[in-house]
Design a protein around this motif. Structure first.
Motif, PDB file in Angstrom:
ATOM      1  N   MET A  36       3.796  11.320 -42.787  1.00 27.03           N
ATOM      2  CA  MET A  36       2.902  12.446 -43.073  1.00 27.03           C
ATOM      3  C   MET A  36       2.103  12.805 -41.824  1.00 27.03           C
ATOM      4  N   LEU A  37       1.950  14.066 -41.618  1.00 31.93           N
ATOM      5  CA  LEU A  37       1.174  14.496 -40.454  1.00 31.93           C
ATOM      6  C   LEU A  37      -0.266  14.778 -40.863  1.00 31.93           C
ATOM      7  N   VAL A  38      -1.163  14.234 -40.103  1.00 32.41           N
ATOM      8  CA  VAL A  38      -2.580  14.461 -40.414  1.00 32.41           C
ATOM      9  C   VAL A  38      -3.290  14.998 -39.189  1.00 32.41           C
ATOM     10  N   LYS A  39      -4.341  15.745 -39.433  1.00 35.15           N
ATOM     11  CA  LYS A  39      -5.128  16.271 -38.317  1.00 35.15           C
ATOM     12  C   LYS A  39      -6.359  15.387 -38.160  1.00 35.15           C
ATOM     13  N   LEU A  40      -6.538  14.902 -36.972  1.00 35.88           N
ATOM     14  CA  LEU A  40      -7.667  14.022 -36.708  1.00 35.88           C
ATOM     15  C   LEU A  40      -8.495  14.560 -35.555  1.00 35.88           C
ATOM     16  N   SER A  41      -9.780  14.301 -35.621  1.00 31.23           N
ATOM     17  CA  SER A  41     -10.646  14.638 -34.493  1.00 31.23           C
ATOM     18  C   SER A  41     -11.110  13.345 -33.854  1.00 31.23           C
ATOM     19  N   SER A  42     -11.012  13.290 -32.545  1.00 33.97           N
ATOM     20  CA  SER A  42     -11.440  12.092 -31.845  1.00 33.97           C
ATOM     21  C   SER A  42     -12.683  12.386 -31.018  1.00 33.97           C
ATOM     22  N   GLY A  43     -13.557  11.428 -30.962  1.00 35.34           N
ATOM     23  CA  GLY A  43     -14.766  11.569 -30.149  1.00 35.34           C
ATOM     24  C   GLY A  43     -15.298  10.205 -29.794  1.00 35.34           C
ATOM     25  N   ILE A  44     -16.311  10.197 -28.956  1.00 37.89           N
ATOM     26  CA  ILE A  44     -16.922   8.936 -28.561  1.00 37.89           C
ATOM     27  C   ILE A  44     -18.291   8.828 -29.232  1.00 37.89           C
ATOM     28  N   TYR A  45     -18.465   7.785 -30.034  1.00 36.94           N
ATOM     29  CA  TYR A  45     -19.745   7.556 -30.686  1.00 36.94           C
ATOM     30  C   TYR A  45     -20.730   7.007 -29.670  1.00 36.94           C
ATOM     31  N   ILE A  46     -21.860   7.694 -29.519  1.00 42.48           N
ATOM     32  CA  ILE A  46     -22.832   7.330 -28.499  1.00 42.48           C
ATOM     33  C   ILE A  46     -23.981   6.515 -29.079  1.00 42.48           C
ATOM     34  N   GLY A  47     -24.299   6.755 -30.345  1.00 35.80           N
ATOM     35  CA  GLY A  47     -25.489   6.148 -30.934  1.00 35.80           C
ATOM     36  C   GLY A  47     -26.660   7.076 -30.702  1.00 35.80           C
ATOM     37  N   GLU A  48     -27.770   6.542 -30.240  1.00 35.16           N
ATOM     38  CA  GLU A  48     -28.947   7.391 -30.028  1.00 35.16           C
ATOM     39  C   GLU A  48     -28.847   8.160 -28.718  1.00 35.16           C
ATOM     40  N   SER A  91     -12.938   7.365 -39.174  1.00 36.04           N
ATOM     41  CA  SER A  91     -12.169   6.129 -39.073  1.00 36.04           C
ATOM     42  C   SER A  91     -12.240   5.665 -37.629  1.00 36.04           C
ATOM     43  N   THR A  92     -12.021   4.413 -37.420  1.00 40.55           N
ATOM     44  CA  THR A  92     -12.096   3.867 -36.072  1.00 40.55           C
ATOM     45  C   THR A  92     -10.726   3.896 -35.428  1.00 40.55           C
ATOM     46  N   TYR A  93     -10.706   4.362 -34.212  1.00 41.68           N
ATOM     47  CA  TYR A  93      -9.467   4.402 -33.440  1.00 41.68           C
ATOM     48  C   TYR A  93      -9.239   3.004 -32.862  1.00 41.68           C
ATOM     49  N   MET A  94      -8.044   2.505 -32.997  1.00 44.24           N
ATOM     50  CA  MET A  94      -7.773   1.138 -32.544  1.00 44.24           C
ATOM     51  C   MET A  94      -7.117   1.106 -31.168  1.00 44.24           C
ATOM     52  N   TYR A  95      -7.597   0.194 -30.346  1.00 46.60           N
ATOM     53  CA  TYR A  95      -7.025  -0.010 -29.015  1.00 46.60           C
ATOM     54  C   TYR A  95      -6.325  -1.339 -28.966  1.00 46.60           C
ATOM     55  N   ASP A  96      -5.468  -1.475 -27.967  1.00 50.12           N
ATOM     56  CA  ASP A  96      -4.840  -2.776 -27.740  1.00 50.12           C
ATOM     57  C   ASP A  96      -3.957  -3.231 -28.891  1.00 50.12           C
ATOM     58  N   PHE A 130       1.670   0.034 -33.494  1.00 47.24           N
ATOM     59  CA  PHE A 130       1.634   1.411 -33.019  1.00 47.24           C
ATOM     60  C   PHE A 130       2.697   2.266 -33.695  1.00 47.24           C
ATOM     61  N   ASN A 131       3.869   1.712 -33.827  1.00 45.68           N
ATOM     62  CA  ASN A 131       4.982   2.467 -34.392  1.00 45.68           C
ATOM     63  C   ASN A 131       4.933   2.586 -35.911  1.00 45.68           C
ATOM     64  N   THR A 132       4.090   1.806 -36.553  1.00 46.01           N
ATOM     65  CA  THR A 132       4.035   1.857 -38.017  1.00 46.01           C
ATOM     66  C   THR A 132       2.711   2.428 -38.516  1.00 46.01           C
ATOM     67  N   THR A 133       1.844   2.848 -37.600  1.00 45.21           N
ATOM     68  CA  THR A 133       0.542   3.368 -37.993  1.00 45.21           C
ATOM     69  C   THR A 133       0.535   4.888 -37.865  1.00 45.21           C
ATOM     70  N   THR A 134      -0.293   5.527 -38.679  1.00 44.42           N
ATOM     71  CA  THR A 134      -0.435   6.987 -38.657  1.00 44.42           C
ATOM     72  C   THR A 134      -0.665   7.491 -37.236  1.00 44.42           C
ATOM     73  N   ASN A 135       0.026   8.560 -36.889  1.00 49.22           N
ATOM     74  CA  ASN A 135      -0.130   9.157 -35.559  1.00 49.22           C
ATOM     75  C   ASN A 135      -1.595   9.414 -35.243  1.00 49.22           C
ATOM     76  N   GLY A 136      -1.978   9.110 -34.027  1.00 44.94           N
ATOM     77  CA  GLY A 136      -3.327   9.474 -33.596  1.00 44.94           C
ATOM     78  C   GLY A 136      -4.423   8.555 -34.078  1.00 44.94           C
ATOM     79  N   THR A 137      -4.073   7.348 -34.496  1.00 43.19           N
ATOM     80  CA  THR A 137      -5.125   6.435 -34.929  1.00 43.19           C
ATOM     81  C   THR A 137      -5.198   5.164 -34.085  1.00 43.19           C
ATOM     82  N   CYS A 138      -4.227   4.998 -33.191  1.00 45.31           N
ATOM     83  CA  CYS A 138      -4.270   3.795 -32.381  1.00 45.31           C
ATOM     84  C   CYS A 138      -3.473   3.984 -31.096  1.00 45.31           C
ATOM     85  N   THR A 139      -3.670   3.054 -30.172  1.00 48.86           N
ATOM     86  CA  THR A 139      -2.940   3.094 -28.919  1.00 48.86           C
ATOM     87  C   THR A 139      -2.683   1.667 -28.444  1.00 48.86           C
ATOM     88  N   THR A 140      -1.663   1.503 -27.640  1.00 52.91           N
ATOM     89  CA  THR A 140      -1.392   0.175 -27.087  1.00 52.91           C
ATOM     90  C   THR A 140      -2.261  -0.097 -25.862  1.00 52.91           C
TER      91      THR A 140
END
Ligand code: ZN
Length: 167
Positions: A1-13, A77-82, A88-98
């Protein structure tokens, strides 16, 4: 399934300047993100700025907004690294990276750098989107694993082509 996601950097205060009074105000839960002023950005461009972060919806370029303006009613949702290649190949597009990411202070510094200099370039749905921005802030590299985030057919084709190149 294709989903539209927005990515950003959470800064806090963060600190924002009230454009009318010129006063500096504290903004809790600030997010720095990258968007284009086009129909693909949810919410219409409006002349009334947000009362919390003073941003107008749909402002182009790199912007610092409150989490509500970033979220626009969508889920967080939290974007996963590493992650492993299997994940990576089994997770929804745009939610993680190697790719692995840097320490938060480095990441936030990069995000502020793009915000102040407005040097992330022109928004492009496939080649320079919000995920590229977040990945660049997090890893220092301007590319992400997926070229596409699920923006329809064109994106899906680029995504497959990019994958084929990797193997
Ligand atoms: Zn706002």
């Amino acid at each position: 399934m294709l989903v539209k996601l927005s990515s950003g950097i959470y800064i806090g205060e963060a600190k924002v300047t009230d454009p009318i009074s010129g006063k500096i105000r504290k903004l809790k839960h600030a997010v720095i993100h990258f968007g284009g002023n086009n129909s693909n950005i949810k919410g219409k461009t409006s002349d009334a700025p947000c009362r919390k972060c003073f941003n107008k919806h749909g402002d182009p370029g790199v912007t610092l907004t409150c989490s509500k303006c970033f979220q626009k009613g969508d889920m967080f949702s939290t974007y996963m690294y590493d992650v492993s290649f299997i994940t990576f190949n089994t997770t929804t597009n745009g939610t993680c990276t190697t790719a692995s990411c840097d320490e938060p202070d480095v990441v936030i510094k990069r995000a502020y750098g793009f915000l102040h200099n407005q040097n992330f370039g022109d928004y492009d749905l496939v080649f320079n989107n919000c995920e590229h921005f977040a990945t660049a802030c997090k890893t220092g590299k301007a590319r992400c694993n997926q070229a596409a985030l699920g923006f329809g057919v064109a994106g899906a084709i680029v995504y497959k082509a990019a994958r084929r190149l990797r193997w």
